[in-house]
Motif scaffolding. Structure first.
Motif, mmCIF file in Angstrom:
data_model
loop_
_atom_site.group_PDB
_atom_site.id
_atom_site.type_symbol
_atom_site.label_atom_id
_atom_site.label_comp_id
_atom_site.label_asym_id
_atom_site.label_seq_id
_atom_site.Cartn_x
_atom_site.Cartn_y
_atom_site.Cartn_z
ATOM 1 N N PRO A 224 60.699 18.422 80.100
ATOM 2 C CA PRO A 224 60.075 19.283 81.111
ATOM 3 C C PRO A 224 61.061 19.851 82.132
ATOM 4 C CG PRO A 224 58.696 17.367 80.707
ATOM 5 C CD PRO A 224 59.985 17.131 79.973
ATOM 6 N N ALA A 225 62.115 19.118 82.452
ATOM 7 C CA ALA A 225 63.082 19.585 83.455
ATOM 8 C C ALA A 225 64.432 19.929 82.840
ATOM 9 C CB ALA A 225 63.264 18.511 84.533
ATOM 10 N N TYR A 226 64.494 20.000 81.513
ATOM 11 C CA TYR A 226 65.785 20.151 80.851
ATOM 12 C C TYR A 226 66.498 21.435 81.241
ATOM 13 C CZ TYR A 226 69.249 20.367 77.117
ATOM 14 O OH TYR A 226 70.424 20.446 76.421
ATOM 15 N N ALA A 227 65.779 22.538 81.315
ATOM 16 C CA ALA A 227 66.420 23.809 81.647
ATOM 17 C C ALA A 227 67.061 23.769 83.021
ATOM 18 C CB ALA A 227 65.394 24.942 81.566
ATOM 19 N N ARG A 228 66.521 22.963 83.899
ATOM 20 C CA ARG A 228 67.024 22.894 85.277
ATOM 21 C C ARG A 228 68.118 21.850 85.455
ATOM 22 N NH1 ARG A 228 64.788 19.768 89.336
ATOM 23 N NH2 ARG A 228 62.986 19.389 87.995
ATOM 24 N N LEU A 229 68.062 20.762 84.693
ATOM 25 C CA LEU A 229 68.955 19.628 84.960
ATOM 26 C C LEU A 229 70.008 19.388 83.877
ATOM 27 C CD1 LEU A 229 66.415 16.977 86.331
ATOM 28 C CD2 LEU A 229 67.854 18.555 87.619
ATOM 29 N N ARG A 230 69.997 20.140 82.801
ATOM 30 C CA ARG A 230 70.853 19.828 81.659
ATOM 31 C C ARG A 230 72.339 19.849 81.981
ATOM 32 N NH1 ARG A 230 72.636 24.837 79.242
ATOM 33 N NH2 ARG A 230 73.232 23.643 77.403
ATOM 34 N N ASP A 231 72.764 20.598 82.999
ATOM 35 C CA ASP A 231 74.185 20.686 83.335
ATOM 36 C C ASP A 231 74.604 19.696 84.413
ATOM 37 O OD1 ASP A 231 75.190 22.678 81.595
ATOM 38 O OD2 ASP A 231 74.174 24.222 82.765
ATOM 39 N N ARG A 232 73.706 18.829 84.831
ATOM 40 C CA ARG A 232 74.002 17.909 85.929
ATOM 41 C C ARG A 232 74.351 16.513 85.395
ATOM 42 N NH1 ARG A 232 71.768 19.248 91.030
ATOM 43 N NH2 ARG A 232 72.629 17.235 91.672
ATOM 44 N N PRO A 233 75.635 16.135 85.395
ATOM 45 C CA PRO A 233 75.993 14.797 84.920
ATOM 46 C C PRO A 233 75.503 13.688 85.835
ATOM 47 C CG PRO A 233 77.918 15.880 85.849
ATOM 48 C CD PRO A 233 76.827 16.917 85.788
ATOM 49 N N ASP A 234 75.152 14.035 87.071
ATOM 50 C CA ASP A 234 74.677 13.027 88.011
ATOM 51 C C ASP A 234 73.187 12.755 87.874
ATOM 52 O OD1 ASP A 234 74.033 15.595 88.898
ATOM 53 O OD2 ASP A 234 74.028 15.009 90.996
ATOM 54 N N ARG A 235 72.517 13.457 86.956
ATOM 55 C CA ARG A 235 71.075 13.296 86.774
ATOM 56 C C ARG A 235 70.779 12.937 85.324
ATOM 57 N NH1 ARG A 235 68.651 16.271 91.001
ATOM 58 N NH2 ARG A 235 66.654 15.396 90.306
ATOM 59 N N ASN A 236 69.638 12.327 85.102
ATOM 60 C CA ASN A 236 69.208 11.978 83.745
ATOM 61 C C ASN A 236 68.537 13.197 83.131
ATOM 62 O OD1 ASN A 236 68.553 10.550 81.420
ATOM 63 N ND2 ASN A 236 66.652 9.741 82.285
ATOM 64 N N GLY A 237 69.360 14.196 82.777
ATOM 65 C CA GLY A 237 68.800 15.466 82.369
ATOM 66 C C GLY A 237 69.048 15.851 80.928
ATOM 67 N N THR A 238 69.648 14.972 80.129
ATOM 68 C CA THR A 238 69.897 15.286 78.722
ATOM 69 C C THR A 238 69.199 14.271 77.827
ATOM 70 O OG1 THR A 238 71.961 14.019 78.717
ATOM 71 C CG2 THR A 238 72.118 16.366 79.228
ATOM 72 N N SER A 239 69.035 14.634 76.563
ATOM 73 C CA SER A 239 68.214 13.821 75.673
ATOM 74 C C SER A 239 68.921 12.571 75.162
ATOM 75 C CB SER A 239 67.782 14.664 74.467
ATOM 76 O OG SER A 239 68.867 14.860 73.574
ATOM 77 N N ARG A 240 70.241 12.623 74.992
ATOM 78 C CA ARG A 240 71.018 11.535 74.391
ATOM 79 C C ARG A 240 70.553 11.214 72.961
ATOM 80 N NH1 ARG A 240 74.005 8.649 78.338
ATOM 81 N NH2 ARG A 240 73.953 6.728 77.124
ATOM 82 N N LEU A 241 70.001 12.216 72.307
ATOM 83 C CA LEU A 241 69.566 12.055 70.918
ATOM 84 C C LEU A 241 70.697 12.240 69.910
ATOM 85 C CD1 LEU A 241 66.149 13.951 70.983
ATOM 86 C CD2 LEU A 241 66.459 11.575 70.249
ATOM 87 N N SER A 242 71.847 12.748 70.360
ATOM 88 C CA SER A 242 72.893 13.165 69.427
ATOM 89 C C SER A 242 73.362 12.064 68.474
ATOM 90 C CB SER A 242 74.075 13.766 70.184
ATOM 91 O OG SER A 242 74.510 12.928 71.234
ATOM 92 N N PRO A 243 73.613 10.819 68.908
ATOM 93 C CA PRO A 243 74.027 9.817 67.912
ATOM 94 C C PRO A 243 72.916 9.479 66.927
ATOM 95 C CG PRO A 243 73.746 8.796 70.064
ATOM 96 C CD PRO A 243 73.653 10.269 70.275
#
Length: 483
Positions: A224-243
């Protein structure tokens, strides 16, 4: 339909749900033999790195447990894949081998050789698409050529309308026939000999159940907030699904289907879901490029860069790897990588730009380091990311775009939470000086207990001067290539 046993050769599809090879093998009604063959020498020049082997160990353990719960089990073998498959077929009477297609060039060549050899022995072979949304040759330009730019690729891909209906996991499987021999998981020697993996154990839960939890959290909290937070390393804004995607614990079809359902059910979350789906599109684009340009794993797509004057490696590369460059955002990212096996994507770009442009160290040096230390190390994504940042790949960032680590830090870690966590020796500094501590007045540094060069390194390169030197080298390379 075959009546004899069916071998399911598992590779980077370590899941039960939406696993076409397993699904169709179970549907035959014949005994099923799921097997994983450890054959690192068949991976070519990009053998799974240390962090990836750690993940693989735990993922195989989780898969073995899930198969046992279904009434079956996981057979482990090592050595040459063809020999192992033939031995298993002869010992079990299996007359068919099913697998999901491999995506990397060296593995594709291996699979072709295995297929022809098995068929020569009278063994049926079936291959299925499993870990991409689109077939390798399904998306092309109007002229029939592969795409080199992401946006038109993704537009064309979406127009083709991928099938987003995942296959169910088999609820039950027959017991393994004939008690086939299997190696203990420890015999594969995937885990480190020394205990450096505590950070990985704290950060991750490999396996299909962990992937399912991660996807659920992504859909509920991140998207829901990915478009807004995806570039913020200080926030839990990415999925971490890659591995989980790399090892096939979740399929891209499962992720895409979840995002599509979220868009339909929660209109407010639609922008974030669309942005996350686009990131899945970048994964597809990376696979598209590696399939059509397999040489790019080691060579630049833009062959002008074969003549670029990269510098020799030395102390600068070591400082970059250890997170001791003197640029806090880069150092935070490199330390996060070493500890957890992962790094925020925005910080990956900043760290890669510093290495390839300010330090002018060959992008392959960075790619190899990421390959060994990332739990999500994926040849297609790794190649695309490094060549994009270095300016020598498809849809690449222009070489004259040199990312400034200080400005990126101020913009995407404005309160310094990310830096303070991973670079604790700077934690006491005020925000004004945290992103470029070498610029702080001596009195400020003394007040907060920081001595540049003792507690934290001075910058290993001058950003402005190194940028100009890199641009001059790039201009000379382009001019020489035109002669």
């Amino acid at each position: 339909m075959p009546t004899d046993a069916v071998i399911v050769w598992l590779r980077r599809d370590l899941r039960l749900a939406d696993n076409p090879a397993l699904f169709h093998a179970a549907a035959t009604g014949a005994p099923v033999l799921p097997v994983y063959i450890h054959a690192p020498e068949e991976e070519g020049d990009w053998t799974t790195g240390a962090a990836g082997r750690w993940w693989l160990h735990h993922s195989l353990g989780a898969l073995a447990g899930a198969l046992q719960e279904c009434g079956s089990g996981l057979i482990l073998r090592s050595g040459e894949s063809l020999e192992a498959l033939l031995a298993l077929a002869r010992g079990s009477g299996a007359r068919a081998v099913y697998w999901n297609r491999a995506l990397e060039p060296a593995l594709g060549v291996r699979d072709s050789r295995v297929r022809h050899a098995l068929q020569g022995e009278g063994i049926e072979v079936r291959e299925y698409p499993a870990d991409r949304l689109f077939a390798p040759d399904a998306v092309r330009t109007r002229a029939g050529a592969p795409f080199r730019v992401f946006t038109p690729f993704w537009k064309a891909a979406l127009t083709s309308g991928p099938d987003l209906e995942p296959l169910p996991a088999p609820p039950i499987l027959p017991p393994l026939p004939g008690n086939p021999a299997t190696l203990p998981l420890e015999a594969l020697a995937l885990r480190p000999a020394t205990a450096w993996d505590s950070g990985l154990r704290a950060a991750w839960r490999p396996g299909e159940a962990g992937a399912r939890t991660c996807l659920g959290e992504t859909l509920a909290e991140v998207a829901p907030a990915y478009a807004r937070l995806r570039d913020r390393p200080d926030r839990n804004g990415t999925s971490r699904l890659s591995p989980h995607l790399h090892f096939g614990e979740v399929s891209p079809r499962q992720v895409a289907a979840g995002l599509e359902a979220l868009r339909a059910e929660a209109p407010a979350a639609a922008p974030g879901a669309q942005a996350l789906l686009r990131q899945l599109g970048w994964r597809e684009f990376a696979l598209h490029l590696l399939h059509h340009f397999p040489e790019t794993g080691d060579s630049p797509l833009d062959r002008r860069y074969d003549r670029f004057p990269w510098r020799e490696t030395g102390p600068a590369l070591d400082a970059w790897q250890r997170g001791r460059t003197g640029f806090p955002l880069v150092d935070a990212g490199m330390r996060e990588l070493w500890t957890s096996g992962w790094m925020h994507n925005r910080v990956r770009m900043v760290a890669a730009s510093l290495l390839t442009k300010n330090l002018r160290i060959h992008w392959l040096e960075g790619a190899r380091w990421f390959w060994d230390t990332l739990v999500d190390a994926d040849l297609a994504n790794n190649t695309l990311g490094w060549q994009w940042t270095a300016g020598c790949g498809a849809d690449a960032a222009p070489f004259f775009r040199v990312i400034n680590p200080v400005r990126q830090s101020e913009r995407f870690d404005p309160e310094g939470a990310y830096i303070r966590h991973w670079v604790p020796e700077l934690a006491a500094l005020p925000n004004r000086w945290l992103h470029a501590p070498w610029t702080a007045p001596g009195a400020v540094l003394r007040e907060h207990g920081v001595v540049i060069g003792r507690d934290y390194p001075a910058p290993i390169v001058d950003l402005r001067a190194s940028r100009e030197e890199a641009l001059a080298a790039w201009r000379a390379t382009v001019q020489n290539a035109g002669r």
